[in-house]
Design an enzyme around this catalytic site. Structure first.
Site, mmCIF file in Angstrom:
data_model
loop_
_atom_site.group_PDB
_atom_site.id
_atom_site.type_symbol
_atom_site.label_atom_id
_atom_site.label_comp_id
_atom_site.label_asym_id
_atom_site.label_seq_id
_atom_site.Cartn_x
_atom_site.Cartn_y
_atom_site.Cartn_z
ATOM 1 N N LYS A 80 0.852 -1.182 0.000
ATOM 2 C CA LYS A 80 0.000 0.000 0.000
ATOM 3 C C LYS A 80 0.888 1.232 0.000
ATOM 4 O O LYS A 80 2.045 1.185 0.417
ATOM 5 C CB LYS A 80 -0.896 0.024 1.247
ATOM 6 C CG LYS A 80 -2.203 0.769 1.065
ATOM 7 C CD LYS A 80 -3.221 -0.056 0.281
ATOM 8 C CE LYS A 80 -4.568 0.646 0.207
ATOM 9 N NZ LYS A 80 -5.589 -0.176 -0.442
ATOM 10 N N GLY A 184 -20.276 6.660 4.441
ATOM 11 C CA GLY A 184 -19.423 7.009 3.314
ATOM 12 C C GLY A 184 -20.068 6.635 1.993
ATOM 13 O O GLY A 184 -20.229 5.456 1.684
ATOM 14 N N GLY A 186 -18.957 7.636 -1.204
ATOM 15 C CA GLY A 186 -18.051 8.049 -2.259
ATOM 16 C C GLY A 186 -18.121 7.096 -3.434
ATOM 17 O O GLY A 186 -19.176 6.542 -3.751
#
Length: 351
Positions: A80, A184, A186
């Site tokens: 990551k 959330g 998004g």
């Protein structure tokens, strides 16, 4: 504190830091494990309060990617990257180019992709500096639509499949009139809401950006709620689709839902939370299992595949979760611990 003493360090193979004065880039790449293949994991841009917060996030997220790829039966490791900064204020072409050079410096040990705060356009800019940027082009879409390289649709579809399987297991019903609270809305949370709305679920939504909430209200008839109120709602399912650690000492006592199934990474503030949820009779869908649709998508874009093969692979998420739940019930264990054990058997295998 040395990175080796950091509480989230888990024998990571490589942790690299980059500061580029000209562009303002401050970033970290963490490679957790490459036993099954090169590390793959998205690049996140977020206004962390300090570098330690960013390091904590990237160590946890990279470890999660190792487990995610293993549980999705992919020949990939876990990594990551994070960029410290507000994507709405600090993003620039020069910064994305510098990030591409940073990824390239690892020589293929780590491949990056889209994550919070990063778009396909940003990845395309990074790709001018590195061959190790994924998600910039695509050949397949799980639903047969024109692919653009964005894995969010596949992530959302996988979460939907997993949430549906979790509701069936815990509540023994389909999604019609099931109450789902989404934290959330998004790129992924919005698409999850759309799937759920189309299958008759009743939605409650919150987000730090009010325009996302309003969109869900307008298009899906969702009920808006404040972030502080979401976990106390009298709903059937909570779907965390924002940042991690949302299941914590503060929210846990408030939860009335019987299922937690969402797209966010690292939803549990501590691994012990999984056992707490089990004792409360709350079914938890391990985050790296249910949200694997995106990495599955990226994997298929790198090989000869098809729309149908991609969709079939994503839909296996439901079967995988059901097998975890059955094993957890048989062993009286927390679902996150059971999933960890299965993943570790796979990526630690030396045969």
């Amino acid at each position: 504190m040395s990175v080796f003493e950091h509480p989230e360090f888990d024998s990571h193979e490589h942790v690299a830091f980059c500061h580029d004065k000209a562009s303002g880039l401050s970033a970290i790449i963490a490679v957790h494990n490459t036993q099954l293949g090169p590390a793959l994991g998205g690049c996140r841009m977020w206004p962390y309060g300090n570098s330690n917060e960013a390091l904590n996030d990237v160590l946890r997220l990279s470890k999660g990617m190792t487990y995610k790829s293993a549980m999705a039966n992919l020949k990939l490791g876990g990594g990551k990257s994070v960029i410290i900064g507000d994507p709405r204020q600090h993003k620039s072409k020069a910064l994305m180019q510098a990030m591409g050079k940073f990824v390239d410096s690892l020589g293929g040990q780590y491949y990056t992709a889209e994550d919070s705060g990063i778009s396909v356009t940003d990845l395309q800019t990074m790709a001018t500096q590195s061959d190790y940027i994924t998600g910039v082009k695509a050949n397949y879409h799980y639903n047969g639509e024109k692919p653009d390289g964005n894995p969010a649709p596949s992530t959302a579809y996988g979460v939907f499949v997993g949430l549906k399987a979790s509701v069936q297991y815990a509540l023994n019903c389909d999604l019609k009139d099931v109450k789902v609270a989404i934290q959330g809305v998004g790129h992924v949370g919005y698409r999850l809401a759309k799937h759920l709305h189309e299958h008759g679920a009743k939605l409650y939504v919150t987000d730090i950006y009010p325009e996302g909430v309003q969109r869900a209200v307008n298009e899906f008839g969702a009920t808006p709620v404040s972030p502080d109120a979401l976990y106390a709602l009298d709903v059937d399912v909570i779907a965390p689709c924002a940042l991690g650690a949302s299941i914590n000492d503060e929210t846990l006592p408030q939860i009335k839902a019987k299922v937690i199934a969402g797209a966010a990474n690292n939803q549990l503030a501590r691994e012990e939370m999984g056992e707490c949820l089990r004792q409360l009779g709350i079914l938890y869908a391990p985050d790296y299992v249910i949200n694997a649709g995106g990495v599955i998508d990226i994997y298929h874009q790198r090989m000869t595949s098809s729309n149908g093969a991609l969709r079939s692979h994503i839909e296996q998420i439901g079967d995988t979760l059901t097998s975890i739940y059955e094993r957890a019930d048989a062993q009286q264990g927390a679902t996150n611990r059971i999933a960890n054990a299965i993943a570790e058997e796979r990526f630690n295998y030396k045969g």
